[in-house]
Design a protein around this motif. Structure first.
Motif, PDB file in Angstrom:
ATOM      1  N   HIS A 145      -3.229   3.256  -0.324  1.00  0.00           N
ATOM      2  CA  HIS A 145      -3.852   2.693  -1.534  1.00  0.00           C
ATOM      3  C   HIS A 145      -3.140   1.413  -1.955  1.00  0.00           C
ATOM      4  O   HIS A 145      -1.910   1.416  -2.112  1.00  0.00           O
ATOM      5  CB  HIS A 145      -3.785   3.699  -2.691  1.00  0.00           C
ATOM      6  CG  HIS A 145      -4.358   5.035  -2.361  1.00  0.00           C
ATOM      7  ND1 HIS A 145      -5.706   5.237  -2.169  1.00  0.00           N
ATOM      8  CD2 HIS A 145      -3.757   6.244  -2.164  1.00  0.00           C
ATOM      9  CE1 HIS A 145      -5.919   6.511  -1.882  1.00  0.00           C
ATOM     10  NE2 HIS A 145      -4.750   7.142  -1.872  1.00  0.00           N
ATOM     11  N   ASP A 201      -4.546   5.643  -7.767  1.00  0.00           N
ATOM     12  CA  ASP A 201      -4.215   6.530  -6.648  1.00  0.00           C
ATOM     13  C   ASP A 201      -2.822   6.227  -6.102  1.00  0.00           C
ATOM     14  O   ASP A 201      -2.094   7.135  -5.702  1.00  0.00           O
ATOM     15  CB  ASP A 201      -5.271   6.397  -5.541  1.00  0.00           C
ATOM     16  CG  ASP A 201      -6.572   7.069  -5.945  1.00  0.00           C
ATOM     17  OD1 ASP A 201      -6.506   8.045  -6.709  1.00  0.00           O
ATOM     18  OD2 ASP A 201      -7.649   6.594  -5.523  1.00  0.00           O
ATOM     19  N   ALA A 202      -2.489   4.918  -6.073  1.00  0.00           N
ATOM     20  CA  ALA A 202      -1.165   4.551  -5.553  1.00  0.00           C
ATOM     21  C   ALA A 202      -0.069   5.110  -6.451  1.00  0.00           C
ATOM     22  O   ALA A 202       0.876   5.747  -5.981  1.00  0.00           O
ATOM     23  CB  ALA A 202      -1.055   3.030  -5.459  1.00  0.00           C
ATOM     24  N   ARG A 232       0.855  -1.191   0.000  1.00  0.00           N
ATOM     25  CA  ARG A 232       0.000   0.000   0.000  1.00  0.00           C
ATOM     26  C   ARG A 232       0.887   1.236   0.000  1.00  0.00           C
ATOM     27  O   ARG A 232       1.881   1.295   0.729  1.00  0.00           O
ATOM     28  CB  ARG A 232      -0.915   0.001   1.236  1.00  0.00           C
ATOM     29  CG  ARG A 232      -2.150  -0.893   1.079  1.00  0.00           C
ATOM     30  CD  ARG A 232      -3.105  -0.721   2.241  1.00  0.00           C
ATOM     31  NE  ARG A 232      -2.490  -1.133   3.491  1.00  0.00           N
ATOM     32  CZ  ARG A 232      -2.464  -2.399   3.932  1.00  0.00           C
ATOM     33  NH1 ARG A 232      -3.044  -3.343   3.226  1.00  0.00           N
ATOM     34  NH2 ARG A 232      -1.871  -2.704   5.053  1.00  0.00           N
ATOM     35  N   ASP A 236      -6.068  -0.481  -6.287  1.00  0.00           N
ATOM     36  CA  ASP A 236      -6.272   0.966  -6.336  1.00  0.00           C
ATOM     37  C   ASP A 236      -5.056   1.602  -7.008  1.00  0.00           C
ATOM     38  O   ASP A 236      -4.478   2.561  -6.514  1.00  0.00           O
ATOM     39  CB  ASP A 236      -6.383   1.441  -4.879  1.00  0.00           C
ATOM     40  CG  ASP A 236      -7.117   2.742  -4.758  1.00  0.00           C
ATOM     41  OD1 ASP A 236      -7.571   3.245  -5.790  1.00  0.00           O
ATOM     42  OD2 ASP A 236      -7.209   3.252  -3.632  1.00  0.00           O
TER      43      ASP A 236
END
Lengths: 308, 253
Positions: free
Chosen positions: A66, A74-75, A62, A71
Protein backbone atom coordinates in the motif's frame (compact mmCIF):
# COMPACT_ATOMS: atom_id res chain seq x y z
CA UNK A 1 7.84 -8.94 -2.13
CA UNK A 2 9.32 -6.88 0.70
CA UNK A 3 6.88 -5.76 3.39
CA UNK A 4 8.32 -2.23 3.22
CA UNK A 5 9.53 -0.95 -0.15
CA UNK A 6 11.19 2.44 -0.39
CA UNK A 7 12.19 3.75 -3.81
CA UNK A 8 14.34 6.78 -4.42
CA UNK A 9 12.99 8.67 -1.42
CA UNK A 10 14.03 12.30 -1.16
CA UNK A 11 13.09 14.83 1.49
CA UNK A 12 14.04 18.48 1.47
CA UNK A 13 12.90 20.55 4.45
CA UNK A 14 11.47 24.05 4.03
CA UNK A 15 14.84 25.62 4.91
CA UNK A 16 16.46 23.82 1.96
CA UNK A 17 18.16 21.09 4.03
CA UNK A 18 18.17 17.81 2.13
CA UNK A 19 17.51 15.23 4.87
CA UNK A 20 17.11 12.20 2.59
CA UNK A 21 18.99 11.93 -0.69
CA UNK A 22 17.30 9.25 -2.73
CA UNK A 23 16.97 6.24 -0.42
CA UNK A 24 16.02 2.86 -1.87
CA UNK A 25 15.48 0.05 0.60
CA UNK A 26 13.46 -3.16 0.92
CA UNK A 27 12.60 -4.59 4.33
CA UNK A 28 11.68 -8.26 4.52
CA UNK A 29 8.81 -9.60 6.59
CA UNK A 30 9.82 -10.95 9.98
CA UNK A 31 13.30 -9.48 10.07
CA UNK A 32 14.88 -6.99 12.46
CA UNK A 33 16.59 -4.24 10.53
CA UNK A 34 18.79 -1.81 12.42
CA UNK A 35 19.40 1.57 10.86
CA UNK A 36 22.74 2.68 12.17
CA UNK A 37 23.97 6.24 11.92
CA UNK A 38 25.14 9.26 13.90
CA UNK A 39 22.86 12.07 15.07
CA UNK A 40 21.43 14.01 12.15
CA UNK A 41 22.03 11.17 9.68
CA UNK A 42 18.40 11.10 8.55
CA UNK A 43 17.23 8.06 10.53
CA UNK A 44 14.29 9.79 12.22
CA UNK A 45 13.30 11.60 9.02
CA UNK A 46 13.21 8.27 7.19
CA UNK A 47 11.01 6.66 9.85
CA UNK A 48 8.79 9.75 10.17
CA UNK A 49 8.23 9.83 6.43
CA UNK A 50 7.23 6.17 6.29
CA UNK A 51 4.85 6.62 9.22
CA UNK A 52 3.15 9.78 7.93
CA UNK A 53 4.54 12.34 10.37
CA UNK A 54 6.69 14.02 7.76
CA UNK A 55 5.48 14.64 4.23
CA UNK A 56 7.52 12.74 1.65
CA UNK A 57 9.25 14.73 -1.09
CA UNK A 58 10.03 12.62 -4.15
CA UNK A 59 9.92 8.85 -4.37
CA UNK A 60 7.50 6.18 -3.21
CA UNK A 61 7.00 4.18 -0.05
CA UNK A 62 4.82 1.08 0.09
CA UNK A 63 3.96 -0.89 3.20
CA UNK A 64 2.41 -4.29 2.53
CA UNK A 65 1.94 -3.12 -1.06
CA UNK A 66 0.00 0.00 0.00
CA UNK A 67 1.32 3.43 -0.98
CA UNK A 68 1.74 5.47 2.22
CA UNK A 69 0.28 8.60 0.62
CA UNK A 70 -2.46 7.43 -1.75
CA UNK A 71 -3.49 4.43 0.31
CA UNK A 72 -2.54 5.84 3.70
CA UNK A 73 -5.25 4.10 5.72
CA UNK A 74 -4.27 0.55 4.74
CA UNK A 75 -0.57 1.37 4.96
CA UNK A 76 -0.78 2.96 8.41
CA UNK A 77 -2.95 0.17 9.83
CA UNK A 78 0.04 -2.11 9.35
CA UNK A 79 2.49 0.21 11.09
CA UNK A 80 3.26 0.80 14.75
CA UNK A 81 5.59 3.63 15.75
CA UNK A 82 7.55 4.10 18.95
CA UNK A 83 8.99 7.62 18.88
CA UNK A 84 12.43 8.58 20.10
CA UNK A 85 11.19 11.01 22.75
CA UNK A 86 8.78 9.91 25.47
CA UNK A 87 5.52 11.48 24.36
CA UNK A 88 2.72 10.60 26.79
CA UNK A 89 -0.17 12.53 28.27
CA UNK A 90 0.88 12.81 31.92
CA UNK A 91 -2.51 12.35 33.58
CA UNK A 92 -3.78 9.44 31.51
CA UNK A 93 -3.78 5.94 32.95
CA UNK A 94 -1.69 3.23 31.26
CA UNK A 95 -4.62 1.01 30.28
CA UNK A 96 -6.66 3.94 28.96
CA UNK A 97 -3.89 5.33 26.80
CA UNK A 98 -3.21 1.91 25.22
CA UNK A 99 -6.93 1.41 24.61
CA UNK A 100 -7.09 4.88 23.03
CA UNK A 101 -4.33 3.91 20.58
CA UNK A 102 -6.23 0.80 19.53
CA UNK A 103 -9.39 2.81 18.89
CA UNK A 104 -7.50 5.50 17.00
CA UNK A 105 -6.32 2.88 14.52
CA UNK A 106 -9.91 1.77 13.99
CA UNK A 107 -9.70 -1.56 15.80
CA UNK A 108 -12.67 -2.85 17.81
CA UNK A 109 -12.35 -2.79 21.59
CA UNK A 110 -10.46 -5.83 22.86
CA UNK A 111 -9.40 -5.47 26.48
CA UNK A 112 -8.15 -9.06 26.58
CA UNK A 113 -5.61 -8.25 23.85
CA UNK A 114 -4.51 -5.10 25.68
CA UNK A 115 -4.07 -7.18 28.82
CA UNK A 116 -1.88 -9.60 26.85
CA UNK A 117 0.37 -6.78 25.60
CA UNK A 118 0.63 -5.17 29.02
CA UNK A 119 1.56 -8.51 30.57
CA UNK A 120 4.10 -9.18 27.83
CA UNK A 121 5.73 -5.81 28.56
CA UNK A 122 5.53 -6.29 32.37
CA UNK A 123 3.12 -3.35 32.65
CA UNK A 124 0.03 -5.15 33.89
CA UNK A 125 0.64 -4.18 37.51
CA UNK A 126 0.88 -0.55 36.42
CA UNK A 127 -2.29 -0.50 34.32
CA UNK A 128 -4.09 1.88 36.66
CA UNK A 129 -1.09 4.19 37.16
CA UNK A 130 -0.96 7.57 35.54
CA UNK A 131 1.85 7.73 33.02
CA UNK A 132 3.56 10.58 34.91
CA UNK A 133 4.04 8.23 37.87
CA UNK A 134 6.15 5.75 35.86
CA UNK A 135 9.93 5.48 35.52
CA UNK A 136 11.61 6.29 32.21
CA UNK A 137 11.95 2.62 31.25
CA UNK A 138 8.29 1.96 32.03
CA UNK A 139 7.20 4.96 29.98
CA UNK A 140 9.10 3.62 27.01
CA UNK A 141 7.32 0.29 27.44
CA UNK A 142 3.99 2.12 27.48
CA UNK A 143 4.94 3.68 24.14
CA UNK A 144 5.67 0.19 22.80
CA UNK A 145 2.33 -1.08 24.14
CA UNK A 146 0.56 1.82 22.42
CA UNK A 147 2.35 1.06 19.16
CA UNK A 148 1.35 -2.62 19.41
CA UNK A 149 -2.25 -1.96 20.45
CA UNK A 150 -3.61 -2.20 16.90
CA UNK A 151 -1.70 -5.41 16.07
CA UNK A 152 0.70 -3.92 13.50
CA UNK A 153 2.81 -6.11 11.24
CA UNK A 154 5.66 -3.62 11.09
CA UNK A 155 7.03 -1.89 14.16
CA UNK A 156 9.33 1.13 14.01
CA UNK A 157 11.43 1.81 17.08
CA UNK A 158 13.21 5.14 16.88
CA UNK A 159 16.26 4.97 19.15
CA UNK A 160 14.57 2.72 21.72
CA UNK A 161 17.56 2.78 24.04
CA UNK A 162 18.75 6.39 23.72
CA UNK A 163 19.53 7.68 27.19
CA UNK A 164 18.65 4.35 28.79
CA UNK A 165 21.02 2.68 31.25
CA UNK A 166 22.76 -0.61 30.46
CA UNK A 167 20.34 -2.83 32.36
CA UNK A 168 17.28 -1.29 30.74
CA UNK A 169 18.94 -1.52 27.35
CA UNK A 170 19.36 -5.28 27.73
CA UNK A 171 15.78 -5.42 28.91
CA UNK A 172 14.65 -3.60 25.79
CA UNK A 173 16.62 -6.00 23.60
CA UNK A 174 14.75 -8.91 25.21
CA UNK A 175 11.46 -7.18 24.47
CA UNK A 176 12.46 -6.72 20.83
CA UNK A 177 13.51 -10.37 20.53
CA UNK A 178 10.18 -11.46 21.96
CA UNK A 179 8.30 -9.23 19.53
CA UNK A 180 10.21 -10.70 16.65
CA UNK A 181 9.27 -14.21 17.75
CA UNK A 182 5.63 -13.15 17.60
CA UNK A 183 6.11 -12.42 13.89
CA UNK A 184 6.41 -8.62 13.88
CA UNK A 185 8.85 -7.03 11.45
CA UNK A 186 11.00 -4.56 13.37
CA UNK A 187 12.93 -1.57 12.13
CA UNK A 188 14.95 0.23 14.76
CA UNK A 189 17.33 3.13 14.60
CA UNK A 190 20.36 3.37 16.79
CA UNK A 191 23.76 4.93 16.96
CA UNK A 192 25.18 2.09 19.02
CA UNK A 193 27.03 -0.55 17.01
CA UNK A 194 26.67 -3.06 19.83
CA UNK A 195 22.92 -2.62 19.77
CA UNK A 196 22.74 -3.45 16.07
CA UNK A 197 25.05 -6.37 16.75
CA UNK A 198 22.96 -7.68 19.64
CA UNK A 199 19.53 -7.74 18.02
CA UNK A 200 19.51 -7.09 14.28
CA UNK A 201 19.35 -9.56 11.39
CA UNK A 202 20.40 -6.91 8.90
CA UNK A 203 22.05 -3.55 9.38
CA UNK A 204 21.65 -0.46 7.23
CA UNK A 205 24.21 2.29 7.61
CA UNK A 206 22.88 5.78 7.03
CA UNK A 207 24.80 9.04 7.05
CA UNK A 208 24.18 12.48 5.60
CA UNK A 209 20.78 11.41 4.28
CA UNK A 210 22.26 8.54 2.26
CA UNK A 211 22.02 4.82 2.82
CA UNK A 212 25.65 3.79 2.60
CA UNK A 213 24.96 0.07 2.67
CA UNK A 214 22.61 -2.65 3.89
CA UNK A 215 24.20 -5.94 4.85
CA UNK A 216 23.53 -9.05 6.88
CA UNK A 217 24.72 -8.32 10.37
CA UNK A 218 27.34 -11.07 10.38
CA UNK A 219 28.98 -9.78 7.21
CA UNK A 220 28.99 -6.24 8.46
CA UNK A 221 30.25 -7.04 11.93
CA UNK A 222 33.18 -8.92 10.48
CA UNK A 223 34.06 -5.72 8.70
CA UNK A 224 33.28 -3.38 11.54
CA UNK A 225 34.32 -5.65 14.35
CA UNK A 226 38.02 -4.83 14.32
CA UNK A 227 39.32 -4.07 17.76
CA UNK A 228 42.66 -3.04 19.19
CA UNK A 229 44.04 -4.73 22.29
CA UNK A 230 46.55 -2.59 24.19
CA UNK A 231 48.80 -4.39 26.66
CA UNK A 232 50.83 -2.30 29.07
CA UNK A 233 53.97 -3.88 30.47
CA UNK A 234 55.89 -2.98 33.61
CA UNK A 235 59.44 -2.88 32.15
CA UNK A 236 59.94 -0.94 28.90
CA UNK A 237 61.30 -2.90 25.92
CA UNK A 238 63.86 -1.65 23.48
CA UNK A 239 62.78 -4.11 20.81
CA UNK A 240 60.17 -6.82 20.25
CA UNK A 241 61.25 -10.16 21.84
CA UNK A 242 62.02 -12.83 19.21
CA UNK A 243 59.33 -15.18 20.64
CA UNK A 244 56.67 -12.59 19.81
CA UNK A 245 58.08 -11.41 16.48
CA UNK A 246 55.56 -13.23 14.28
CA UNK A 247 52.53 -12.37 16.47
CA UNK A 248 51.55 -9.22 14.56
CA UNK A 249 52.20 -7.06 17.59
CA UNK A 250 53.24 -3.42 17.47
CA UNK A 251 55.52 -1.86 20.07
CA UNK A 252 54.95 1.72 21.18
CA UNK A 253 57.80 4.26 20.99
CA UNK A 254 58.33 4.33 24.76
CA UNK A 255 58.45 0.51 24.75
CA UNK A 256 55.73 0.17 27.38
CA UNK A 257 52.79 -0.77 25.19
CA UNK A 258 52.08 -3.71 22.88
CA UNK A 259 49.14 -3.37 20.50
CA UNK A 260 47.26 -6.14 18.71
CA UNK A 261 44.45 -5.90 16.13
CA UNK A 262 41.76 -8.60 16.08
CA UNK A 263 38.20 -9.25 14.91
CA UNK A 264 35.92 -9.38 17.94
CA UNK A 265 33.12 -11.25 16.18
CA UNK A 266 35.43 -14.05 15.05
CA UNK A 267 35.33 -17.34 16.99
CA UNK A 268 39.11 -17.31 17.42
CA UNK A 269 40.59 -13.97 18.26
CA UNK A 270 44.00 -15.38 19.18
CA UNK A 271 44.04 -13.42 22.41
CA UNK A 272 44.43 -16.38 24.77
CA UNK A 273 47.46 -17.75 22.93
CA UNK A 274 48.93 -14.28 22.64
CA UNK A 275 48.68 -13.59 26.36
CA UNK A 276 50.24 -16.99 27.09
CA UNK A 277 53.13 -16.21 24.77
CA UNK A 278 53.67 -12.79 26.36
CA UNK A 279 53.78 -14.36 29.82
CA UNK A 280 56.18 -17.08 28.62
CA UNK A 281 58.44 -14.43 27.12
CA UNK A 282 58.87 -13.20 30.69
CA UNK A 283 56.99 -9.93 30.26
CA UNK A 284 54.89 -8.70 33.17
CA UNK A 285 51.59 -7.13 32.17
CA UNK A 286 50.13 -4.35 34.31
CA UNK A 287 47.12 -3.25 32.28
CA UNK A 288 44.91 -4.40 29.40
CA UNK A 289 42.33 -2.45 27.45
CA UNK A 290 40.50 -2.76 24.15
CA UNK A 291 39.38 -0.07 21.74
CA UNK A 292 37.00 -0.25 18.82
CA UNK A 293 36.57 2.02 15.85
CA UNK A 294 34.05 4.78 16.38
CA UNK A 295 31.04 5.03 14.11
CA UNK A 296 32.53 8.10 12.49
CA UNK A 297 35.73 6.20 11.66
CA UNK A 298 33.63 3.46 10.12
CA UNK A 299 31.74 5.96 7.99
CA UNK A 300 35.00 7.48 6.84
CA UNK A 301 36.32 4.06 5.91
CA UNK A 302 33.06 3.19 4.13
CA UNK A 303 33.21 6.34 2.06
CA UNK A 304 36.90 5.73 1.31
CA UNK A 305 36.06 2.22 0.15
CA UNK A 306 33.78 3.82 -2.38
CA UNK A 307 30.64 2.10 -1.20
CA UNK A 308 28.56 5.17 -2.02
CA UNK B 1 -15.06 7.07 7.88
CA UNK B 2 -13.01 5.67 10.73
CA UNK B 3 -15.80 5.96 13.32
CA UNK B 4 -13.84 4.09 15.96
CA UNK B 5 -11.04 6.65 15.71
CA UNK B 6 -13.51 9.53 16.00
CA UNK B 7 -15.03 7.91 19.07
CA UNK B 8 -11.57 7.25 20.59
CA UNK B 9 -10.63 10.93 20.24
CA UNK B 10 -14.03 12.14 21.44
CA UNK B 11 -14.14 9.81 24.45
CA UNK B 12 -10.58 10.62 25.48
CA UNK B 13 -11.31 14.38 25.32
CA UNK B 14 -14.52 13.97 27.30
CA UNK B 15 -12.67 11.94 29.94
CA UNK B 16 -10.42 14.94 30.50
CA UNK B 17 -13.52 17.11 30.92
CA UNK B 18 -15.15 14.78 33.43
CA UNK B 19 -11.89 14.45 35.36
CA UNK B 20 -12.31 18.10 36.32
CA UNK B 21 -16.11 18.07 36.43
CA UNK B 22 -16.50 20.12 39.60
CA UNK B 23 -14.28 22.82 38.15
CA UNK B 24 -16.04 22.67 34.77
CA UNK B 25 -19.44 22.88 36.44
CA UNK B 26 -18.91 25.28 39.33
CA UNK B 27 -17.05 28.00 37.50
CA UNK B 28 -19.82 28.88 34.98
CA UNK B 29 -22.53 28.60 37.67
CA UNK B 30 -20.63 31.00 39.89
CA UNK B 31 -19.81 33.54 37.17
CA UNK B 32 -23.40 33.49 35.84
CA UNK B 33 -24.78 34.02 39.32
CA UNK B 34 -22.46 37.01 39.75
CA UNK B 35 -23.60 38.50 36.45
CA UNK B 36 -27.23 38.15 37.55
CA UNK B 37 -26.56 39.73 40.91
CA UNK B 38 -24.65 42.67 39.41
CA UNK B 39 -26.39 43.24 36.06
CA UNK B 40 -29.75 41.69 36.75
CA UNK B 41 -30.54 42.70 40.32
CA UNK B 42 -28.33 45.72 41.13
CA UNK B 43 -28.18 47.54 37.78
CA UNK B 44 -31.11 45.86 36.04
CA UNK B 45 -33.62 47.10 38.60
CA UNK B 46 -32.87 50.67 37.42
CA UNK B 47 -33.26 49.85 33.74
CA UNK B 48 -36.61 49.78 31.97
CA UNK B 49 -37.68 46.84 29.95
CA UNK B 50 -35.80 46.30 26.73
CA UNK B 51 -37.95 45.41 23.72
CA UNK B 52 -40.74 44.48 26.14
CA UNK B 53 -38.54 42.09 28.13
CA UNK B 54 -37.25 42.62 31.68
CA UNK B 55 -33.55 43.51 31.65
CA UNK B 56 -32.58 40.51 33.80
CA UNK B 57 -34.23 38.17 31.29
CA UNK B 58 -32.94 40.17 28.32
CA UNK B 59 -29.29 39.47 29.22
CA UNK B 60 -29.75 35.69 29.56
CA UNK B 61 -29.15 34.84 25.86
CA UNK B 62 -26.13 37.16 25.79
CA UNK B 63 -24.70 35.60 28.93
CA UNK B 64 -25.15 32.10 27.56
CA UNK B 65 -23.51 33.12 24.26
CA UNK B 66 -20.64 34.84 26.09
CA UNK B 67 -19.80 31.65 28.00
CA UNK B 68 -20.51 29.26 25.14
CA UNK B 69 -18.31 31.17 22.68
CA UNK B 70 -15.47 31.49 25.17
CA UNK B 71 -15.71 27.84 26.25
CA UNK B 72 -15.93 26.55 22.68
CA UNK B 73 -12.81 28.42 21.67
CA UNK B 74 -10.87 27.54 24.82
CA UNK B 75 -11.74 23.84 24.70
CA UNK B 76 -11.25 23.61 20.94
CA UNK B 77 -7.86 25.30 21.16
CA UNK B 78 -6.61 23.38 24.19
CA UNK B 79 -7.79 20.01 22.85
CA UNK B 80 -5.41 20.08 19.87
CA UNK B 81 -2.73 22.28 21.44
CA UNK B 82 -2.12 19.87 24.32
CA UNK B 83 -1.07 16.91 22.08
CA UNK B 84 1.20 19.34 20.23
CA UNK B 85 2.64 20.56 23.53
CA UNK B 86 3.31 17.11 25.05
CA UNK B 87 4.25 15.57 21.69
CA UNK B 88 1.48 12.97 21.49
CA UNK B 89 0.36 14.50 18.18
CA UNK B 90 2.72 11.99 16.52
CA UNK B 91 0.09 9.35 17.16
CA UNK B 92 -2.65 11.31 15.38
CA UNK B 93 -0.38 11.99 12.42
CA UNK B 94 0.63 8.34 12.04
CA UNK B 95 -2.89 6.93 12.53
CA UNK B 96 -5.16 5.88 9.65
CA UNK B 97 -7.37 8.94 10.07
CA UNK B 98 -8.06 11.89 7.78
CA UNK B 99 -8.49 15.53 8.75
CA UNK B 100 -12.25 15.31 8.98
CA UNK B 101 -12.14 12.48 11.51
CA UNK B 102 -9.62 14.29 13.70
CA UNK B 103 -11.70 17.47 13.53
CA UNK B 104 -14.99 15.71 14.26
CA UNK B 105 -13.42 14.04 17.32
CA UNK B 106 -11.78 17.13 18.82
CA UNK B 107 -14.31 19.75 17.76
CA UNK B 108 -17.23 17.49 18.66
CA UNK B 109 -15.84 17.09 22.18
CA UNK B 110 -15.09 20.81 22.57
CA UNK B 111 -18.58 21.69 21.34
CA UNK B 112 -20.17 19.14 23.70
CA UNK B 113 -18.35 20.65 26.66
CA UNK B 114 -19.44 24.18 25.67
CA UNK B 115 -22.99 22.99 25.12
CA UNK B 116 -23.01 21.36 28.54
CA UNK B 117 -21.86 24.62 30.11
CA UNK B 118 -24.44 26.60 28.10
CA UNK B 119 -27.21 24.35 29.43
CA UNK B 120 -25.87 24.71 32.98
CA UNK B 121 -25.95 28.51 32.64
CA UNK B 122 -29.47 28.43 31.25
CA UNK B 123 -30.57 26.24 34.14
CA UNK B 124 -28.86 28.57 36.62
CA UNK B 125 -30.59 31.60 35.11
CA UNK B 126 -34.01 30.10 35.83
CA UNK B 127 -33.25 30.63 39.54
CA UNK B 128 -33.06 34.38 38.90
CA UNK B 129 -35.58 35.10 36.13
CA UNK B 130 -38.73 33.66 34.61
CA UNK B 131 -37.67 32.41 31.24
CA UNK B 132 -39.84 31.36 28.34
CA UNK B 133 -38.48 30.13 25.05
CA UNK B 134 -40.68 31.02 22.09
CA UNK B 135 -38.74 29.04 19.47
CA UNK B 136 -37.07 26.11 21.24
CA UNK B 137 -35.87 24.41 18.06
CA UNK B 138 -34.23 27.59 16.80
CA UNK B 139 -32.64 28.08 20.21
CA UNK B 140 -31.10 24.60 20.13
CA UNK B 141 -29.98 25.11 16.52
CA UNK B 142 -28.26 28.44 17.32
CA UNK B 143 -26.64 26.99 20.42
CA UNK B 144 -25.31 23.90 18.64
CA UNK B 145 -24.11 25.85 15.59
CA UNK B 146 -22.36 28.39 17.79
CA UNK B 147 -20.67 25.66 19.84
CA UNK B 148 -19.50 23.87 16.69
CA UNK B 149 -18.29 26.87 14.72
CA UNK B 150 -16.41 28.48 17.60
CA UNK B 151 -14.91 25.13 18.60
CA UNK B 152 -13.63 24.98 15.01
CA UNK B 153 -12.15 28.46 15.41
CA UNK B 154 -10.57 27.29 18.66
CA UNK B 155 -9.14 24.25 16.87
CA UNK B 156 -7.47 26.57 14.32
CA UNK B 157 -6.08 28.72 17.14
CA UNK B 158 -4.77 25.59 18.87
CA UNK B 159 -2.89 24.56 15.74
CA UNK B 160 -1.59 28.06 15.14
CA UNK B 161 -0.45 28.67 18.73
CA UNK B 162 3.17 27.91 19.52
CA UNK B 163 2.94 28.64 23.24
CA UNK B 164 0.37 29.11 25.99
CA UNK B 165 0.45 32.92 25.64
CA UNK B 166 -0.62 32.72 22.01
CA UNK B 167 -3.31 30.26 23.02
CA UNK B 168 -4.87 32.98 25.20
CA UNK B 169 -4.21 35.85 22.79
CA UNK B 170 -7.09 35.51 20.33
CA UNK B 171 -9.82 34.78 22.91
CA UNK B 172 -8.63 37.63 25.10
CA UNK B 173 -7.89 40.34 22.55
CA UNK B 174 -10.44 39.64 19.85
CA UNK B 175 -13.23 37.37 20.99
CA UNK B 176 -14.04 38.89 24.39
CA UNK B 177 -14.34 42.46 22.99
CA UNK B 178 -16.43 41.21 20.08
CA UNK B 179 -18.77 39.36 22.40
CA UNK B 180 -19.07 42.22 24.89
CA UNK B 181 -19.70 44.72 22.08
CA UNK B 182 -22.00 42.30 20.29
CA UNK B 183 -25.08 43.18 22.28
CA UNK B 184 -24.74 40.71 25.15
CA UNK B 185 -25.95 43.26 27.66
CA UNK B 186 -27.85 45.73 25.47
CA UNK B 187 -29.90 46.03 22.32
CA UNK B 188 -27.93 47.66 19.53
CA UNK B 189 -30.91 49.95 19.00
CA UNK B 190 -29.75 51.69 22.21
CA UNK B 191 -26.59 52.86 20.41
CA UNK B 192 -26.23 56.12 18.42
CA UNK B 193 -26.86 55.53 14.66
CA UNK B 194 -23.16 55.66 13.73
CA UNK B 195 -22.20 52.95 16.22
CA UNK B 196 -25.18 50.88 15.19
CA UNK B 197 -23.70 50.75 11.67
CA UNK B 198 -20.22 49.90 13.00
CA UNK B 199 -21.69 47.17 15.17
CA UNK B 200 -23.22 45.47 12.15
CA UNK B 201 -19.67 44.49 11.10
CA UNK B 202 -19.34 42.49 14.31
CA UNK B 203 -20.34 38.90 13.49
CA UNK B 204 -21.24 38.15 17.10
CA UNK B 205 -24.12 40.64 16.88
CA UNK B 206 -25.89 38.29 14.47
CA UNK B 207 -25.44 35.33 16.78
CA UNK B 208 -26.68 37.01 19.91
CA UNK B 209 -29.54 38.64 18.05
CA UNK B 210 -30.66 35.34 16.54
CA UNK B 211 -30.32 33.55 19.85
CA UNK B 212 -32.31 36.25 21.63
CA UNK B 213 -35.01 36.02 18.95
CA UNK B 214 -35.37 32.31 19.76
CA UNK B 215 -36.18 33.29 23.35
CA UNK B 216 -38.29 36.45 23.05
CA UNK B 217 -39.23 36.76 19.38
CA UNK B 218 -37.45 40.12 19.09
CA UNK B 219 -34.18 40.67 17.21
CA UNK B 220 -31.78 43.46 16.23
CA UNK B 221 -31.20 41.93 12.79
CA UNK B 222 -33.45 39.61 10.75
CA UNK B 223 -33.13 36.03 12.01
CA UNK B 224 -32.35 34.73 8.50
CA UNK B 225 -29.20 36.89 8.49
CA UNK B 226 -28.22 35.44 11.83
CA UNK B 227 -28.54 31.89 10.57
CA UNK B 228 -26.64 32.73 7.40
CA UNK B 229 -23.86 34.41 9.38
CA UNK B 230 -23.26 31.50 11.72
CA UNK B 231 -23.43 28.91 8.91
CA UNK B 232 -21.06 30.99 6.78
CA UNK B 233 -18.65 31.34 9.70
CA UNK B 234 -18.69 27.57 10.29
CA UNK B 235 -17.95 26.97 6.57
CA UNK B 236 -15.00 29.41 6.59
CA UNK B 237 -13.53 27.69 9.65
CA UNK B 238 -14.02 24.25 8.10
CA UNK B 239 -12.28 25.38 4.91
CA UNK B 240 -9.38 26.75 6.97
CA UNK B 241 -9.02 23.45 8.85
CA UNK B 242 -9.15 21.51 5.58
CA UNK B 243 -6.33 23.69 4.20
CA UNK B 244 -4.28 23.21 7.40
CA UNK B 245 -4.41 19.43 7.13
CA UNK B 246 -3.85 19.48 3.38
CA UNK B 247 -0.68 21.52 3.69
CA UNK B 248 0.40 20.24 7.10
CA UNK B 249 0.75 23.84 8.32
CA UNK B 250 2.21 23.89 11.83
CA UNK B 251 1.58 20.16 12.33
CA UNK B 252 3.66 18.24 9.79
CA UNK B 253 7.23 18.98 8.83
Amino acid sequence: MSIVEIENLRKIYAGGFEALKGITLGIEEGEILALLGPNGAGKTTLISTICGITMPGEGTIRVGGHDVVRDFRDARRMIGLVPQEIYLEPFTRVFDTVRFSRGLFGKPKDDAYIEKILRQLSLWDKRESRTQELSGGMKRRVLIAKALAHEPRVLFLDEPTAGVDVELRKDMWDVVAELKSSGVTIILTTHYIEEAEAIADRVGVINGGELLLVEDKDVLMARFGQKELHIEITEPLSEMPAALADRGLRLSEDGRMLSYTFVSTGERTGITALLNDIAQAGLVMCDLRTEESSLEEIFVSLVKEGVV
Amino acid sequence: MNWKAIWAIYASEMTRFFRTLAQSFLSPVLSTSLYFVVFGAAIGSRIDQVDGVSYAAFIVPGLVMLSVITQSITNGAFGIYFPKFVGTIYELLSAPVNFLEVVVGFVGAAATKALFIGVVILATSTFFVDLTVQHPLAMVAFLVLTCLSFALLGFIIGIWAENFEQLQLVPLLIVTPLVFLGGSFYSISMLPPFWQTVTLFNPVVYLISGFRWAFFGVADVPVGFSLLAITGFACICLAAVWWIFRTGWRIRN
